[in-house]
Scaffold this active site. Structure first.
Site, PDB file in Angstrom:
ATOM      1  N   SER A 136       0.868  -1.194   0.000  1.00 13.24           N
ATOM      2  CA  SER A 136       0.000   0.000   0.000  1.00 13.24           C
ATOM      3  C   SER A 136       0.892   1.227   0.000  1.00 13.24           C
ATOM      4  CB  SER A 136      -0.871   0.023   1.263  1.00 13.24           C
ATOM      5  OG  SER A 136      -1.542   1.259   1.376  1.00 13.24           O
ATOM      6  N   TYR A 149      -3.100  -0.905  10.212  1.00  8.21           N
ATOM      7  CA  TYR A 149      -2.801  -0.975   8.776  1.00  8.21           C
ATOM      8  C   TYR A 149      -1.416  -0.383   8.502  1.00  8.21           C
ATOM      9  CZ  TYR A 149      -4.020  -0.950   3.763  1.00  8.21           C
ATOM     10  OH  TYR A 149      -4.064  -1.183   2.403  1.00  8.21           O
TER      11      TYR A 149
HETATM   12  N1  LIG Z   1      -8.412  -0.856  -2.251  1.00 12.03           N
HETATM   13  C1  LIG Z   1      -7.478   0.005  -1.889  1.00 12.03           C
HETATM   14  O1  LIG Z   1      -7.706   1.236  -1.896  1.00 12.03           O
HETATM   15  C2  LIG Z   1      -6.094  -0.496  -1.521  1.00 12.03           C
HETATM   16  C3  LIG Z   1      -5.042   0.427  -1.480  1.00 12.03           C
HETATM   17  C4  LIG Z   1      -3.781  -0.028  -1.140  1.00 12.03           C
HETATM   18  C5  LIG Z   1      -3.571  -1.368  -0.857  1.00 12.03           C
HETATM   19  N2  LIG Z   1      -4.609  -2.243  -0.899  1.00 12.03           N
HETATM   20  C6  LIG Z   1      -4.336  -3.652  -0.578  1.00 12.03           C
HETATM   21  O2  LIG Z   1      -4.810  -4.472  -1.609  1.00 12.03           O
HETATM   22  C7  LIG Z   1      -4.973  -5.797  -1.100  1.00 12.03           C
HETATM   23  C8  LIG Z   1      -6.238  -6.390  -1.657  1.00 12.03           C
HETATM   24  O3  LIG Z   1      -7.340  -5.660  -1.177  1.00 12.03           O
HETATM   25  P1  LIG Z   1      -8.504  -5.119  -2.128  1.00 12.03           P
HETATM   26  O4  LIG Z   1      -8.415  -3.652  -2.132  1.00 12.03           O
HETATM   27  O5  LIG Z   1      -8.496  -5.848  -3.416  1.00 12.03           O
HETATM   28  O6  LIG Z   1      -9.763  -5.492  -1.222  1.00 12.03           O
HETATM   29  P2  LIG Z   1     -10.992  -6.469  -1.456  1.00 12.03           P
HETATM   30  O7  LIG Z   1     -11.744  -6.409  -0.180  1.00 12.03           O
HETATM   31  O8  LIG Z   1     -11.695  -6.126  -2.715  1.00 12.03           O
HETATM   32  O9  LIG Z   1     -10.356  -7.919  -1.643  1.00 12.03           O
HETATM   33  C9  LIG Z   1      -9.671  -8.551  -0.605  1.00 12.03           C
HETATM   34  C10 LIG Z   1      -9.864 -10.050  -0.731  1.00 12.03           C
HETATM   35  O10 LIG Z   1      -9.011 -10.666   0.232  1.00 12.03           O
HETATM   36  C11 LIG Z   1      -9.743 -11.661   0.916  1.00 12.03           C
HETATM   37  N3  LIG Z   1      -9.172 -11.852   2.249  1.00 12.03           N
HETATM   38  C12 LIG Z   1      -9.273 -11.024   3.318  1.00 12.03           C
HETATM   39  N4  LIG Z   1      -8.647 -11.555   4.372  1.00 12.03           N
HETATM   40  C13 LIG Z   1      -8.132 -12.741   3.966  1.00 12.03           C
HETATM   41  C14 LIG Z   1      -7.396 -13.760   4.600  1.00 12.03           C
HETATM   42  N5  LIG Z   1      -7.080 -13.682   5.901  1.00 12.03           N
HETATM   43  N6  LIG Z   1      -7.009 -14.836   3.872  1.00 12.03           N
HETATM   44  C15 LIG Z   1      -7.345 -14.929   2.570  1.00 12.03           C
HETATM   45  N7  LIG Z   1      -8.076 -14.015   1.920  1.00 12.03           N
HETATM   46  C16 LIG Z   1      -8.464 -12.934   2.605  1.00 12.03           C
HETATM   47  C17 LIG Z   1     -11.168 -11.143   0.954  1.00 12.03           C
HETATM   48  O11 LIG Z   1     -12.099 -12.210   1.153  1.00 12.03           O
HETATM   49  C18 LIG Z   1     -11.291 -10.497  -0.423  1.00 12.03           C
HETATM   50  O12 LIG Z   1     -11.740 -11.417  -1.400  1.00 12.03           O
HETATM   51  C19 LIG Z   1      -4.926  -5.675   0.425  1.00 12.03           C
HETATM   52  O13 LIG Z   1      -3.686  -6.155   0.891  1.00 12.03           O
HETATM   53  C20 LIG Z   1      -5.045  -4.176   0.655  1.00 12.03           C
HETATM   54  O14 LIG Z   1      -4.429  -3.760   1.846  1.00 12.03           O
HETATM   55  C21 LIG Z   1      -5.869  -1.830  -1.234  1.00 12.03           C
END
Ligand SMILES: NC(=O)c1ccc[n+]([C@@H]2O[C@H](COP(=O)([O-])OP(=O)(O)OC[C@H]3O[C@@H](n4cnc5c(N)ncnc54)[C@H](O)[C@@H]3O)[C@@H](O)[C@H]2O)c1
Length: 267
Positions: A136, A149
């Site tokens: 992130s 986080y």
């Molecule tokens: N969306 C944003 O703005 C953003 C920004 C920076 C970083 N991220 C990072 O991106 C990554 C993915 O998140 P996203 O934004 O796609 O969110 P999202 O909620 O769309 O998808 C996350 C997925 O991870 C799964 N998940 C959660 N905990 C889990 C676990 N313990 N084991 C296995 N699967 C698990 C959830 O069921 C979901 O399908 C994360 O690491 C998040 O921190 C997201």
């Protein structure tokens, strides 16, 4: 590295950035194992990309070991591991329970360690492998993110840097995807309500207040392009790199400015 026919694992692959990584890896020829805590979502994505689904809680070392074993049974040695699953706390300042803090450390930080421990020995034997970590912008410039986080994402970046420094010369490519806002479940999107092409408006909240919001497909493309060209950082929001540079140039000035900006945001 040539991806055609190679085994790739994506954690959190049932939604958001992980779903897009599974699709992009498939488009580039890899055979993909879609792992998620939510097995129904993993199954849906796996069916669409012609991969296999696995139920996995990445916060458990045993579960990550089982995931790697079943991926290798299905598609051979893991060539690419996308350690993507993660979540954000929503706590108020410092007041996070020990239990909640341990959970976010397990999922957002230690999961990267469990994955590397499971796949690196084989990658080192073969002299090649990609570890793609979804981290992130919070790891580089903190911003308005919550405490758990922030600390776990900083730790994850430190771990990735350590792996790159210690194993980069042995064919291991470490790439960290560090986006700011992305249109995913973390920002309230629910792909379960959308059609399979992800072009439906349903389930997408109004994100206009967040500044530049990128799509998960852009993140997936940029992460894989970065790995393919040997880059450690993939920054879908260029302003994150600019801010990181200002921080490195004058940490105190950057802290003072960011502190003021966060106070204004909170007011
Ligand atoms: N969306 C944003 O703005 C953003 C920004 C920076 C970083 N991220 C990072 O991106 C990554 C993915 O998140 P996203 O934004 O796609 O969110 P999202 O909620 O769309 O998808 C996350 C997925 O991870 C799964 N998940 C959660 N905990 C889990 C676990 N313990 N084991 C296995 N699967 C698990 C959830 O069921 C979901 O399908 C994360 O690491 C998040 O921190 C997201």
């Amino acid at each position: 590295m040539e991806l055609a026919g190679r085994c790739a694992v994506v954690t959190g692959g049932g939604h958001g950035i992980g779903r897009a990584l599974a699709e992009e890896l498939t488009a580039r020829g890899a055979r993909v194992v879609v792992a998620d805590l939510n097995v129904e979502r993993a199954q849906k994505v796996a069916a669409r990309v012609g991969g296999i689904a696995a139920a996995c809680d990445v916060g458990s070392q045993d579960a990550v070991n089982d995931l790697v074993a079943s991926a290798e049974d299905a598609f051979g040695p893991v060539a690419v591991f996308c350690s993507n699953a993660g979540f954000s706390d929503t706590g108020d300042g410092l007041q996070v329970s020990a239990e909640d803090l341990r959970r976010i450390v397990d999922v957002n930080l230690l999961s990267h360690v469990w994955a590397a421990q499971a796949v690196l020995p084989g990658m080192l034997d073969r002299g090649a492998g990609w570890l793609i970590q979804t981290i992130s912008s919070a790891a580089l410039i903190t911003g308005p993110s919550f405490m758990g986080y922030t600390l776990t994402k900083h730790g994850a970046l430190g771990f990735a840097e350590w792996v790159a420094l210690n194993y980069g010369h042995r064919g291991i490519q470490v790439t960290c995807l560090c986006p700011n806002a992305v249109n995913t479940g973390m920002l309230g999107r629910n792909e379960d309500d959308e059609d399979d092409e992800h072009d439906g408006a349903a389930g997408r909240p109004d994100l206009s207040a967040l500044g530049e919001v990128v799509e998960p497909e852009d993140c997936a493309r940029q992460a894989l392009d970065a790995a393919q060209t040997g880059r450690f950082l993939a920054l879908p929001h260029p302003r994150v790199g600019d801010s990181f540079l200002r921080k490195a140039t004058d940490y105190d000035a950057w802290l003072a400015r960011t502190n003021q900006r966060l106070q204004r945001m909170r007011e």
